[in-house]
Design a protein around this motif. Structure first.
Motif, PDB file in Angstrom:
ATOM      1  N   TYR A  70       0.822  -1.208   0.000  1.00 17.12           N
ATOM      2  CA  TYR A  70       0.000   0.000   0.000  1.00 17.12           C
ATOM      3  C   TYR A  70       0.858   1.260   0.000  1.00 17.12           C
TER       4      TYR A  70
ATOM      5  N   ASP B 160       0.070   3.271  -3.220  1.00 15.55           N
ATOM      6  CA  ASP B 160      -0.715   4.486  -3.041  1.00 15.55           C
ATOM      7  C   ASP B 160       0.226   5.642  -2.734  1.00 15.55           C
TER       8      ASP B 160
ATOM      9  N   TRP C   7      -5.129   3.803  -9.351  1.00 14.03           N
ATOM     10  CA  TRP C   7      -5.307   4.290  -7.974  1.00 14.03           C
ATOM     11  C   TRP C   7      -6.310   3.456  -7.182  1.00 14.03           C
ATOM     12  N   ASP C   8      -7.359   3.020  -7.860  1.00 10.68           N
ATOM     13  CA  ASP C   8      -8.419   2.295  -7.163  1.00 10.68           C
ATOM     14  C   ASP C   8      -7.878   0.983  -6.586  1.00 10.68           C
TER      15      ASP C   8
ATOM     16  N   GLU D 272      -5.520   1.592  -3.657  1.00  9.38           N
ATOM     17  CA  GLU D 272      -6.167   1.864  -2.372  1.00  9.38           C
ATOM     18  C   GLU D 272      -6.752   0.609  -1.750  1.00  9.38           C
TER      19      GLU D 272
ATOM     20  N   LEU E 230      -9.169  10.863   1.497  1.00 10.06           N
ATOM     21  CA  LEU E 230      -9.351   9.797   0.497  1.00 10.06           C
ATOM     22  C   LEU E 230     -10.637   9.998  -0.289  1.00 10.06           C
TER      23      LEU E 230
ATOM     24  N   GLY F 262     -10.512  10.711  -4.263  1.00  6.52           N
ATOM     25  CA  GLY F 262     -11.124   9.644  -5.049  1.00  6.52           C
ATOM     26  C   GLY F 262     -12.207  10.159  -5.979  1.00  6.52           C
TER      27      GLY F 262
ATOM     28  N   THR G 245      -4.477  13.136   3.078  1.00  2.00           N
ATOM     29  CA  THR G 245      -4.220  11.712   3.264  1.00  2.00           C
ATOM     30  C   THR G 245      -2.774  11.465   3.644  1.00  2.00           C
TER      31      THR G 245
END
Lengths: 336, 463
Positions: free
Chosen positions: A26, A30, A59-60, A63, A99, A103, A131
């Motif tokens: 992560y 991220d 990115w999805d 995360e 986030l 997003g 974040t």
């Protein structure tokens, strides 16, 4: 399952390792897309689009590793989960709002009417910054044993800034890999600046942890551990030096070695993470709760582990597929 | 207000906001797959036009769902630590399976589905669309399993107050799971059908009579008209299942205080939890008995049976359950009426979408988000109806709440509410903005064959 010894021993370790792996993946994945978000105010609109395009398809999924990590904490160490998240109530809330903002800004900046795009760009930056800062703050507070005093809060504020710089650094190295021309040159400059923040941040945490906890001090500075652990700081120092030299020669005319800063940056993050993991083992809540004390019932952990053994390789497999499909320099994101 | 109530409001706000978007993405994924398959089969670009427009709304909804879902996974720990401490051995593996089997699947293939059409062969893109739709459905399955287990717990034993799993099949296929699962999938299908019908009607009203819009409109209306009777049937079965396992919830839904036969179906009333009576009641004699037991003198449970001798109340507050149930049923009946009328008008003289009069189009625009209303009302009915329990007869909501100061919860709650309000406004505005933009020319250019330089340039601008 007695075959492997006492499940109450090896199951917590296995899940701690899985959680560590998820957090590391992560932080790197991220980390780069948060870093790119933090860097967006430095460029004009066209380059912003290109920067967002470089992280858009990823990115999805990136995360999701956060959900995986927090999920393992939740399912494997339920009491620690409650303890840590209550102690971090406000920074977690700041992170979640960050986030949410970034997003949705991904989508809205491309789909909302043109006159609102600058506002969503700001939301994207603000979300990325919130974040990063809150994650750095949580890291600092965790290192300080999850206690709020003036000193620990100050320390957490410092790590907040350093982690943000660290993310920006790895974000810049990602852009070196994924972009070309003017934007790539700018990214090299950002990476050169970021590397100082990265070094200072790692030094701060490396110095602080042993002095906060005598236990951690002993783990690092007793014989023969001290010698066996030497490769960790030495390799980190070597990589940072290589990065420092390498960045001076980038970008190259034929774009060779564009991958190097990202690979090296990732390695530095991984080494730092191993050091932290070594310091805190076997505690999941520093100095208060070990992974053994807080682990869920073995029969529940077994059922998750069985699934993980099949699913995790699959996830890694199709994640590699996705990165392969979108390999090469970032192109405009299009729906057709 | 105390920490418990504030935490409940905060979690309620979060999960209400969250469920709006999965409700759209679950079924929209399958509808997109349908569009893509129709295009592959017929080669007719109108299906691709529909795909391109709706995939954008899918992407937007998906992002909203992801970020609000992440929020919830953290709130288990920040606000409800007792939940994982007491039933974590059951809830944990179910959540883990959701993350591992569904969350990653949809997240990874979403990138290919959205942006990969020009990078991978068509069948891989179709496959990615399928995997995303499949992933959202698997995700629904695990979440519904956990939620149903909280209503009808099974397959576990309590040791020192902590639940331990004894039979995973009994946990997964707990008594209310199949009903809840299909009820939710159908709710998603209906929500999407009305969103597509509403937005397509909006485009038709803007004189955007392209084939892509007609195709989407027809698909949506046929879908709505097919699903709504099935939903009413499944909903009835779900109600009977609830009557068996959570009679106090059904008593609250019906506003029935005393157990007995010949219980009337109350159409309107103001239930009063203080005096334990209903005011201004308008009812159909014997109706509730007939619906719930299929006989006029069937016995329907009453709320007064769920009060202990020491005065402890083991049933939910009546008014919210009573009213949200009526909102859900009322919305469902409106959906039935409008979708059947629309399909009838389309079938008459075989005029298709052109057979729909302007007033019908305006009505459909008004119904665009009716699925959200019904879904939220349904969830409020079942979730508030479980109170004071968090896990029925195992763990109360009050036992699970965190000891975080009320002021802190209030401050985060206010920020969440402000952001959710803003985002909801932005989401709905952008959908209508995209529809207006599409109505003013996008669909025309997208219908031209691909590879044409000018078209590609235009598409690039729009994307």
């Amino acid at each position: 399952m007695e075959l492997f010894g006492n499940p109450a021993e090896w199951l917590p370790i296995t899940f701690a390792a899985l959680m560590g792996l998820s957090i590391l993946i992560y932080v790197v994945l991220d980390g780069f897309d948060l870093g790119v978000g933090v860097l967006t105010p430095l460029v004009g609109d066209k380059e912003k689009d290109r920067m967002v395009a470089s992280i858009g398809p990823f990115w999805d999924a990136n995360e999701t590793w956060l959900v995986m990590a927090i999920g393992i904490l939740l399912v494997a160490f339920p009491t620690a989960h409650g303890y840590i998240l209550q102690a971090l109530y406000l920074p977690v809330a700041v992170m979640l709002i960050g986030l949410i903002l970034r997003g949705v800004a991904f989508e809205f900046r491309a789909k909302a009417p043109a006159h609102l795009k600058p506002a969503w760009n700001k939301a994207f930056f603000a979300g990325s910054l919130m974040t990063s800062l809150s994650q750095g703050f949580m890291l600092g507070l965790y290192v300080m044993g999850l206690e709020y005093t003036l000193f620990t809060t100050l320390f957490a504020c410092i790590t907040a800034v350093f982690l943000t710089v660290g993310y920006s650094f790895i974000g810049a190295t990602w852009l070196i890999l994924k972009t070309e021309g003017e934007l790539q040159r700018k990214s090299v400059e950002w990476a050169k600046g970021g590397i100082w923040g990265l070094m200072l941040g790692m030094a701060a945490i490396s110095l602080a942890t042993p002095f906060v906890s005598p236990r951690i001090f002993d783990k690092w500075f007793s014989f023969p551990e001290a010698v066996l652990l030497m490769p960790l700081p030495l390799m980190s120092a070597g990589l940072v030096l290589l990065l420092w030299i390498g960045l001076r020669r980038l970008p190259t005319a034929d774009d060779s070695f564009a991958w190097f800063p990202f690979a090296a940056g990732t390695s530095v993050f991984s080494l730092a993470f191993c050091g932290l993991a070594y310091s805190f083992y076997p505690y999941v809540v520093p100095e208060k709760l070990t992974i053994y004390e807080s682990a869920a019932a073995p029969e529940s952990l077994i059922i998750i582990l069985a699934g993980t053994a099949i699913v995790l390789p699959t996830i890694i497999g199709y994640s590699i597929l996705a990165y392969t499909v979108f390999r090469g320099k970032a192109r405009e994101l299009r729906y057709d | 207000m105390d920490t418990l109530l504030l935490s409940r409001i905060q979690f309620g706000a979060n999960i209400s906001f969250h469920i709006l978007f999965p409700t759209i993405t679950i079924a929209l994924g399958w509808v997109l797959l349908f569009f893509k398959l129709r295009f592959s089969r017929t080669g007719d670009t109108k299906w691709m036009d529909a795909y391109r427009f709706w995939v954008k709304i899918f992407a937007l909804s998906f992002a909203m769902g992801v970020v609000s879902g992440i929020t919830m996974s953290f709130q288990f720990g920040t606000n409800w630590p007792g939940f994982m401490e007491r039933v974590g051995n059951i809830a944990g593996p179910l959540l883990a399976y959701e993350i591992m089997t569904a969350f990653f699947l949809e997240a990874v293939f979403l990138g290919i589905m959205l942006f990969g059409a020009s990078r991978v062969p068509s069948w891989v893109h179709t496959g990615a669309t399928f995997l995303v739709a499949f992933g959202t459905t698997v995700s629904t399955f695990w979440i519904i399993v956990l939620n149903s287990w909280m209503h009808t717990p099974a397959g576990f034993e309590l040791r020192d107050g902590v639940a331990h799993a004894t039979d995973w099949m009994a946990i997964i296929f707990n008594p209310s799971m199949p009903y809840r699962f299909f009820h939710m999938l159908l709710a998603s299908g209906l929500t999407v059908a009305f969103v597509i019908a509403g937005i397509s009607a909006f485009r038709l009203l803007l004189a955007d009579r392209t084939d892509g819009v007609r195709a989407a409109m027809k698909t949506a209306l046929v879908l709505a008209a097919t699903l709504i009777p099935v939903q009413i049937f499944v909903g009835d079965l779900h109600g009977l299942n609830t009557l068996e396992h959570q009679p106090q919830k059904v008593a609250a839904m019906e506003g029935n205080w005393e157990t007995g036969p010949n219980v009337p179906l109350i159409l309107f009333a103001i239930p009063d939890d203080e005096t334990r009576t209903n005011h201004f009641e308008i009812s159909i004699p014997g109706g509730a008995s007939l619906i719930l037991t299929h006989s006029f003198d069937g016995v329907v449970p009453g709320l007064n049976d769920f009060v202990d001798e020491d005065g402890t109340i083991n049933h939910p507050r009546v008014a919210p359950v009573f009213w949200s149930f009526r909102v859900m049923v009322g919305t469902g009946l409106a959906m039935l009426a409008i979708s059947w009328l629309a399909v009838f008008l389309m079938a008459r003289k075989r005029r298709g979408v052109d057979g729909l009069p302007k007033v019908m189009l305006i009505g459909l625009v008004g119904m665009t988000f009716s699925g959200w209303l019904a879904t939220l009302a349904g969830w409020y009915t079942t979730e508030i109806g479980r109170q004071p329990w968090l896990v029925q007869d195992v763990l109360t909501t009050a036992e699970a709440v965190a000891t975080v100061p009320a002021g802190m919860v209030l401050s985060t709650l206010l920020v969440y509410l402000a952001i959710y309000g803003l985002l909801l406004f932005a989401y709905i505005s952008v959908i209508f903005y995209l529809a207006r933009k599409a109505a003013h020319g996008e669909a025309v250019s997208a219908a031209e064959p691909r590879g044409h330089a000018a078209t590609l340039g235009k598409l690039a601008e729009q994307a």
